[in-house]
Design an enzyme around this catalytic site. Structure first.
Site, PDB file in Angstrom:
ATOM      1  N   GLU A 106       0.826  -1.215   0.000  1.00  0.00           N
ATOM      2  CA  GLU A 106       0.000   0.000   0.000  1.00  0.00           C
ATOM      3  C   GLU A 106       0.860   1.266   0.000  1.00  0.00           C
ATOM      4  O   GLU A 106       0.375   2.353   0.326  1.00  0.00           O
ATOM      5  CB  GLU A 106      -0.918   0.002   1.228  1.00  0.00           C
ATOM      6  CG  GLU A 106      -1.671  -1.294   1.469  1.00  0.00           C
ATOM      7  CD  GLU A 106      -2.603  -1.652   0.328  1.00  0.00           C
ATOM      8  OE1 GLU A 106      -3.083  -0.719  -0.344  1.00  0.00           O
ATOM      9  OE2 GLU A 106      -2.836  -2.858   0.100  1.00  0.00           O
ATOM     10  N   HIS A 116     -14.732  -5.042  -1.213  1.00  0.00           N
ATOM     11  CA  HIS A 116     -14.044  -3.787  -0.864  1.00  0.00           C
ATOM     12  C   HIS A 116     -14.888  -3.011   0.163  1.00  0.00           C
ATOM     13  O   HIS A 116     -15.324  -1.881  -0.082  1.00  0.00           O
ATOM     14  CB  HIS A 116     -13.851  -2.944  -2.128  1.00  0.00           C
ATOM     15  CG  HIS A 116     -12.700  -1.987  -2.064  1.00  0.00           C
ATOM     16  ND1 HIS A 116     -11.394  -2.392  -2.199  1.00  0.00           N
ATOM     17  CD2 HIS A 116     -12.653  -0.639  -1.864  1.00  0.00           C
ATOM     18  CE1 HIS A 116     -10.604  -1.345  -2.111  1.00  0.00           C
ATOM     19  NE2 HIS A 116     -11.338  -0.279  -1.896  1.00  0.00           N
ATOM     20  N   GLY A 168      -7.904   0.479   3.825  1.00  0.00           N
ATOM     21  CA  GLY A 168      -7.402  -0.644   4.607  1.00  0.00           C
ATOM     22  C   GLY A 168      -7.894  -2.003   4.161  1.00  0.00           C
ATOM     23  O   GLY A 168      -7.629  -3.014   4.828  1.00  0.00           O
ATOM     24  N   ASN A 169      -8.578  -2.097   3.011  1.00  0.00           N
ATOM     25  CA  ASN A 169      -9.131  -3.378   2.573  1.00  0.00           C
ATOM     26  C   ASN A 169      -8.052  -4.409   2.257  1.00  0.00           C
ATOM     27  O   ASN A 169      -8.181  -5.581   2.609  1.00  0.00           O
ATOM     28  CB  ASN A 169     -10.014  -3.154   1.336  1.00  0.00           C
ATOM     29  CG  ASN A 169     -11.233  -2.321   1.632  1.00  0.00           C
ATOM     30  OD1 ASN A 169     -12.206  -2.811   2.180  1.00  0.00           O
ATOM     31  ND2 ASN A 169     -11.189  -1.049   1.265  1.00  0.00           N
ATOM     32  N   GLY A 170      -6.990  -3.962   1.565  1.00  0.00           N
ATOM     33  CA  GLY A 170      -5.938  -4.894   1.187  1.00  0.00           C
ATOM     34  C   GLY A 170      -5.259  -5.513   2.389  1.00  0.00           C
ATOM     35  O   GLY A 170      -5.091  -6.741   2.474  1.00  0.00           O
ATOM     36  N   GLY A 199      -7.628  -7.822   4.261  1.00  0.00           N
ATOM     37  CA  GLY A 199      -7.787  -9.088   3.558  1.00  0.00           C
ATOM     38  C   GLY A 199      -6.604 -10.007   3.732  1.00  0.00           C
ATOM     39  O   GLY A 199      -6.759 -11.227   3.863  1.00  0.00           O
ATOM     40  N   ARG A 200      -5.394  -9.434   3.763  1.00  0.00           N
ATOM     41  CA  ARG A 200      -4.205 -10.280   3.915  1.00  0.00           C
ATOM     42  C   ARG A 200      -4.093 -10.831   5.332  1.00  0.00           C
ATOM     43  O   ARG A 200      -3.587 -11.938   5.533  1.00  0.00           O
ATOM     44  CB  ARG A 200      -2.966  -9.488   3.505  1.00  0.00           C
ATOM     45  CG  ARG A 200      -2.903  -9.267   1.995  1.00  0.00           C
ATOM     46  CD  ARG A 200      -1.614  -8.621   1.552  1.00  0.00           C
ATOM     47  NE  ARG A 200      -1.527  -7.210   1.851  1.00  0.00           N
ATOM     48  CZ  ARG A 200      -2.044  -6.240   1.101  1.00  0.00           C
ATOM     49  NH1 ARG A 200      -2.710  -6.547  -0.007  1.00  0.00           N
ATOM     50  NH2 ARG A 200      -1.911  -4.970   1.431  1.00  0.00           N
ATOM     51  N   TYR A 259      -0.604 -10.616  -9.153  1.00  0.00           N
ATOM     52  CA  TYR A 259      -1.648 -10.611  -8.112  1.00  0.00           C
ATOM     53  C   TYR A 259      -2.863  -9.823  -8.584  1.00  0.00           C
ATOM     54  O   TYR A 259      -3.997 -10.331  -8.564  1.00  0.00           O
ATOM     55  CB  TYR A 259      -1.066 -10.016  -6.838  1.00  0.00           C
ATOM     56  CG  TYR A 259      -2.067  -9.761  -5.729  1.00  0.00           C
ATOM     57  CD1 TYR A 259      -2.573 -10.803  -4.957  1.00  0.00           C
ATOM     58  CD2 TYR A 259      -2.504  -8.464  -5.447  1.00  0.00           C
ATOM     59  CE1 TYR A 259      -3.484 -10.571  -3.934  1.00  0.00           C
ATOM     60  CE2 TYR A 259      -3.410  -8.219  -4.429  1.00  0.00           C
ATOM     61  CZ  TYR A 259      -3.901  -9.275  -3.672  1.00  0.00           C
ATOM     62  OH  TYR A 259      -4.803  -9.033  -2.674  1.00  0.00           O
ATOM     63  N   TYR A 260      -2.640  -8.599  -9.043  1.00  0.00           N
ATOM     64  CA  TYR A 260      -3.767  -7.768  -9.477  1.00  0.00           C
ATOM     65  C   TYR A 260      -4.360  -8.283 -10.788  1.00  0.00           C
ATOM     66  O   TYR A 260      -5.577  -8.194 -11.000  1.00  0.00           O
ATOM     67  CB  TYR A 260      -3.324  -6.317  -9.603  1.00  0.00           C
ATOM     68  CG  TYR A 260      -3.099  -5.661  -8.254  1.00  0.00           C
ATOM     69  CD1 TYR A 260      -4.157  -5.481  -7.374  1.00  0.00           C
ATOM     70  CD2 TYR A 260      -1.837  -5.253  -7.851  1.00  0.00           C
ATOM     71  CE1 TYR A 260      -3.972  -4.908  -6.118  1.00  0.00           C
ATOM     72  CE2 TYR A 260      -1.634  -4.675  -6.598  1.00  0.00           C
ATOM     73  CZ  TYR A 260      -2.699  -4.508  -5.743  1.00  0.00           C
ATOM     74  OH  TYR A 260      -2.513  -3.941  -4.509  1.00  0.00           O
TER      75      TYR A 260
END
Length: 342
Positions: A44, A169, A174-176, A179-180, A211-212
């Protein structure tokens, strides 16, 4: 997909077993989540150094903003781990994890207009669902899928659930990172890991475009197979890396213990050695509290280890820190090699 799932499950089981056999697994519980926090935050574009993280891991008052935010990731992981043991992975836990990461109350998105853009071109690549009720409903479906008893391989379920969470989402930010964290906690809930020690974010950094691309492939073409195999390969590689670093830590600890006993003339007991490896930066007061000795004795031991070249002595303000540089160097090399192997 079946072959990838089998290989990932075997590697993950080896990681869990290797961690269980380590004499003092606290070093992993402290160090690996911190490296995971650094890597996940770096995705991020929140960049800090390993030294800064270890230096401020038990006192972040003097840390810079990026280091503080990265340390909050570790805090969020610990809180999520505790909640997983009590209630499992849930929507409410996701909200609590995101709140800990951002250090403010994070609720489901309300305002419309959230768009995911390609940072290179500025083009919109994805528009997540809108409306709190819609998002809440989709998170309920996500939670139901996580806990479904349908015989699906837990690692395949994790890969699918990770896509689902990122596609929903649910938060404004802070979603990424949330999620991790949930990835590791799903492994804990499934009984595949006893501690949250899988270092998966470095694999994602090393393969960020894939990944994306994988996430978008599911959205655009329902290409679940490529996405799931990508994440399964990441779990296998991260597990293999974890086993290697555990072996290296074990060897270093044994060698360090022999040299420390010589340097302190037998004064370095097992508790002092535990302190040296639980966190690379140690304060005199920590040794006093953990070893039950006077401050002069603790200082004498630490200074003897400095004289023998086993520790480095540094100061932050008025506080004296003793650094297990060999351990920090090992962890930094592990972090760098994990990225290169990606």
């Amino acid at each position: 997909m079946l072959k990838a799932a089998i290989a990932a499950n075997i590697a993950l089981a080896r990681l869990d077993q290797a961690a269980a056999l380590l004499p003092n697994p606290t070093v992993l519980i402290n160090a690996i989540p911190l490296l995971e926090a650094q890597a996940s935050s770096e995705i991020e574009n929140i960049v800090t150094t390993t030294d800064d993280l270890f230096r401020h891991m038990d006192d972040d008052d003097a840390a810079d903003p990026a280091t503080k935010e990265t340390l909050r990731y570790r805090t969020a992981l610990r809180r999520g781990f505790e909640a997983t043991a009590a209630r499992g992975v849930t929507r409410r836990m996701a909200e609590a994890v995101c709140t800990a990461i951002k250090s403010r109350e994070m609720q489901l998105r309300v305002l419309p207009g959230t768009r995911i853009v390609n940072p290179a071109t500025g083009n919109i690549v994805y528009s997540p669902p809108e409306g709190r009720e819609v998002i809440a409903e989709k998170l309920t479906e996500w939670e139901r899928f996580i806990h479904a008893e349908d015989g699906m391989d837990p690692l395949v379920r994790l890969a699918a659930a990770h896509y689902q969470f990122e596609a929903i989402h649910p938060f404004t930010d802070g979603n990424g990172r949330t999620g991790r964290i949930l990835n590791v906690l799903m492994l804990v809930e499934a009984g595949l890991l006893r501690q949250p020690i899988l270092y998966l974010s470095r694999y994602i950094i090393a393969n960020k475009s894939d990944y994306y691309r994988g996430l978008l492939g599911v959205t655009a073409r329902q290409d679940w197979e490529s996405w799931i195999i990508f994440l399964l390969n990441g779990i296998r590689q991260a597990s293999d890396d974890g086993v290697a670093v555990i072996a290296a830590i074990r060897d270093l600890r044994d060698d360090f213990a022999q040299r420390a006993r010589l340097a302190t003339r037998g004064g370095a007991d097992s508790e002092l050695l535990a302190v040296m490896f639980e966190q690379p930066y140690t304060r005199i007061r920590t040794v006093v509290d953990r070893c039950g000795v006077s401050r002069p004795t603790a200082t004498k031991w630490l200074e003897a280890l400095v004289d023998a070249g086993l520790l480095a002595d540094t100061k932050i303000g008025r506080d004296r820190l003793f650094v297990n540089r060999e351990l920090t160097d090992l962890l930094v090399r592990f972090s760098a090699s994990a990225q290169e192997q990606g």
